[in-house]
Structure formats: C-alpha cells, structure tokens
Design a protein around this motif. Structure first.
Motif, PDB file in Angstrom:
ATOM      1  N   HIS A 233       0.932  -1.119   0.065  1.00 39.80           N
ATOM      2  CA  HIS A 233      -0.276   0.007   0.083  1.00 39.80           C
ATOM      3  C   HIS A 233       0.905   1.300   0.105  1.00 39.80           C
ATOM      4  N   LEU A 234       1.620   1.465  -0.952  1.00 39.64           N
ATOM      5  CA  LEU A 234       2.498   2.729  -1.150  1.00 39.64           C
ATOM      6  C   LEU A 234       1.477   3.846  -1.118  1.00 39.64           C
ATOM      7  N   GLU A 235       0.299   3.823  -1.440  1.00 36.28           N
ATOM      8  CA  GLU A 235      -0.438   5.241  -1.225  1.00 36.28           C
ATOM      9  C   GLU A 235      -0.947   5.471  -0.015  1.00 36.28           C
ATOM     10  N   TYR A 236      -0.670   4.573   1.113  1.00 36.28           N
ATOM     11  CA  TYR A 236      -1.142   4.926   2.369  1.00 36.28           C
ATOM     12  C   TYR A 236      -0.452   5.962   3.032  1.00 36.28           C
ATOM     13  N   ASP A 237      -1.233   6.838   3.628  1.00 33.35           N
ATOM     14  CA  ASP A 237      -0.710   8.164   4.468  1.00 33.35           C
ATOM     15  C   ASP A 237      -0.163   7.708   5.749  1.00 33.35           C
ATOM     16  N   ARG A 238       0.497   8.662   6.418  1.00 33.76           N
ATOM     17  CA  ARG A 238       1.130   8.520   7.778  1.00 33.76           C
ATOM     18  C   ARG A 238       0.114   7.900   8.744  1.00 33.76           C
ATOM     19  N   MET A 239      -1.138   7.935   8.644  1.00 36.34           N
ATOM     20  CA  MET A 239      -2.067   7.471   9.826  1.00 36.34           C
ATOM     21  C   MET A 239      -2.862   6.295   9.396  1.00 36.34           C
ATOM     22  N   THR A 240      -2.738   5.926   8.287  1.00 36.27           N
ATOM     23  CA  THR A 240      -3.695   4.654   7.833  1.00 36.27           C
ATOM     24  C   THR A 240      -3.389   3.470   8.474  1.00 36.27           C
ATOM     25  N   LEU A 241      -2.280   3.091   8.687  1.00 39.93           N
ATOM     26  CA  LEU A 241      -2.214   1.989   9.586  1.00 39.93           C
ATOM     27  C   LEU A 241      -2.446   2.039  11.079  1.00 39.93           C
ATOM     28  N   ASP A 242      -2.252   3.305  11.562  1.00 39.42           N
ATOM     29  CA  ASP A 242      -2.609   3.817  13.013  1.00 39.42           C
ATOM     30  C   ASP A 242      -4.101   3.652  13.142  1.00 39.42           C
ATOM     31  N   PHE A 243      -5.033   3.962  12.041  1.00 41.52           N
ATOM     32  CA  PHE A 243      -6.571   3.706  11.927  1.00 41.52           C
ATOM     33  C   PHE A 243      -6.763   2.171  12.090  1.00 41.52           C
TER      34      PHE A 243
END
Length: 310
Positions: A233-243
């Motif tokens: 998921h190169l498109e993920y932003d900084r907080m996506t995995l945190d969500f």
C-alpha cells in the motif's frame, strides 16, 4: 517528463545504455500532447481517504490528469453516503463506452473471502475484462492485485499464518526498469493483508520488480506494462495503519502493533512516514512510462492494438 535532445548527442547513447529515457527530436516532433484520462475503481471502505491518497500521488507530475472514480453498483457501501457516490462517482454502465489511458484498482477488506463470494465479483470481473480493450495500463493494489491475477489468469491467493501488517523492507530487483527509475537499491512500503500470492505461480510473461524477505512478492508486472500488480500500500498516508490499529486492537490485542511503524513499537508515538518518496516516484513513473509515453493520442485506437485482442 523525458529530456528532449538532438539524437546525435553522444550522451544519448550513454543514457540509453543505462535505460534512462531520452526523447530524440524526431519522436518529439511526432508526439501530440493531451491530458491523461485515469479511472480509479475505488473499492476501499473509507472512500474519501482513498480518494485523497491517490489524487495526491497522481498530482505529483507535470502531466494534466483527468480522474474519474468508479463505484460498484452491485454493492451497498456502508461508510459513504449515496449522495457522495451519485455526485462524484460513476457506475460501470456510465463509462463502459469510454476509453482510458490508465486505471487503478484499489484494495478492499475482503481478502478472507473466496473471490466468487464477494458480492460485486461479477461486476468487477466484467470491468477487468472490459479494460483489455478500453484501458492502456492498469495498476492493481493489494487485494485489487490478487483479484486481477485471479480474474485474468486463475492465479490463487494463499492464507498467511498471521496478518502481514506494518512497514516492510523491499528490494529493487531490476534497478534499470522504468517503474523503478530514480529509486535507491531498496525501499519500504506499508502492507496490510492476510493472504499472499506466490511468485512461482505468476504467468510466464511477468517480471518480479520488488520482493521482501518478510513481505514476499511486492510488485510484479506484465512485461508490456499493461498490467502492474502492487501487493503493498504505497498510497497509504502516515496515519492509515494507525487507524487500522485503533479499529482492530480490541480484536487482536493492543500489544499487537503494526511492524516497524511506531517508534519503539509505542502506539502513543507519532508513526514514522518513510515511504512517501518511494510512493511518489512509483506513481509518477507509472503515469509517465507505462501510460503517457505509449498510449495512443486517440484513445479509440486502443481496440486496434494487436495485444488488446490476445
């Protein structure tokens, strides 16, 4: 964008030997310029987040890009209003007579289901089949990559022992490939999935461009660049995995944090963002080299291309 020079310049041969693209004057004089038309099949539940992430990456290029978003009419979205879909999205019926330079198929949180058990599988299969004659190059992401390989080639997915979840080191297998032009020898990328695709089961005319010791197969392409499959998921932003962590920690346990994401694995700290440059470069390279440089000026000519009828 390519560098335009006199094709007799000695540096041209040196650059071409290193697989660095230089456009000679003859080709430049024959090239017509127009906006690129990109279709985004957004299967993510948080559609507005995915929209923002993808548009940010598509905008990081001097090319003018027209973007249409597509939703699955056969699926009832739970996390977005129908008004948003009616206003900003199109159905397949509305676009099936059109042609596109590129198409992006996003991931979706349905990987634990058999492909045929996904309620919009029939519709998505029709779109992928349609894309053979109506889209020049397609970029598939995560489950969208697994779905594309299964629909087109019958390539299966395989369950992992536990979820691959975090930011993982990956190597660049072919540094001279156009999609990795400008990359360092290795990079990192977010992954978030319960299944994987085996490199050994890819079709024979595919090339593996990126692999990770932990992440496994990361990016593979059809050699004519009409199909690109990215399992991260190169498109993920900084907080996506945190969500995802905040959403799922009640299920997995608060101590099960995404790998290599929070400093010191401490979820109270701000996550590190160390894949942004790789993401920007990869999407720009896809737009430039897989789409812009080769797509016909008149998109209606796509159906005339011999390999679209293979």
């Amino acid at each position: 964008m390519p560098v335009k020079v006199n094709n007799q310049l000695p540096a041209v041969k040196i650059l071409e030997a290193d697989n660095i693209f230089v456009m000679d004057e003859a080709r430049a004089d024959q090239q017509d310029i127009r906006a690129m038309n990109i279709l985004v099949v957004n299967l993510m539940p948080r559609k507005m987040v995915a929209e923002t992430q993808i548009l940010a990456l598509l905008s990081n290029t001097p090319l003018q890009v027209n973007v249409d978003f597509l939703y699955m009419a056969s699926h009832k979205s739970k996390n977005i209003t129908q008004n948003h879909l009616d206003t900003f999205y199109k159905s397949f019926a509305e676009i099936e007579g059109k042609y596109f330079d590129g198409m992006i198929v996003t991931g979706a949180p349905v990987e634990n289901l058999a492909f045929e058990a996904v309620d919009y599988w029939g519709e998505l299969s029709d779109i992928l089949d349609w894309s053979r004659s109506h889209v020049y190059s397609t970029l598939h992401i995560c489950w969208g990559a697994q779905a594309g390989l299964y629909a087109r080639y019958g390539t299966p997915k395989h369950a992992l022992d536990k979820k691959l979840w975090g930011v993982y080191h990956q190597t660049v297998e072919n540094p001279k490939h156009v999609l990795f032009r400008g990359f360092d020898d290795d990079f990192v990328s977010p992954h978030s999935r319960n299944t994987e695709t085996y490199a050994s089961e890819l079709p024979h005319d595919f090339e593996i461009l990126s692999y990770g010791e932990k992440a496994g197969l990361s990016i593979a392409v059809k050699k004519n660049l009409r199909e690109i499959y990215s399992f991260g998921h190169l498109e993920y932003d900084r907080m996506t995995l945190d969500f995802e962590y905040q959403r799922d920690k009640s299920v997995f346990g608060a101590q099960i944090v995404p790998d290599h994401y929070y400093p010191n694995d401490d979820s109270t700290q701000k996550p590190k963002m160390n894949w942004a440059s790789a993401a920007s470069l990869f999407f720009s390279n896809w737009l430039n080299y897989a789409v812009y440089q080769d797509t016909p000026y008149d998109l209606r000519d796509l159906a005339k291309y011999e390999y679209f009828n293979l």
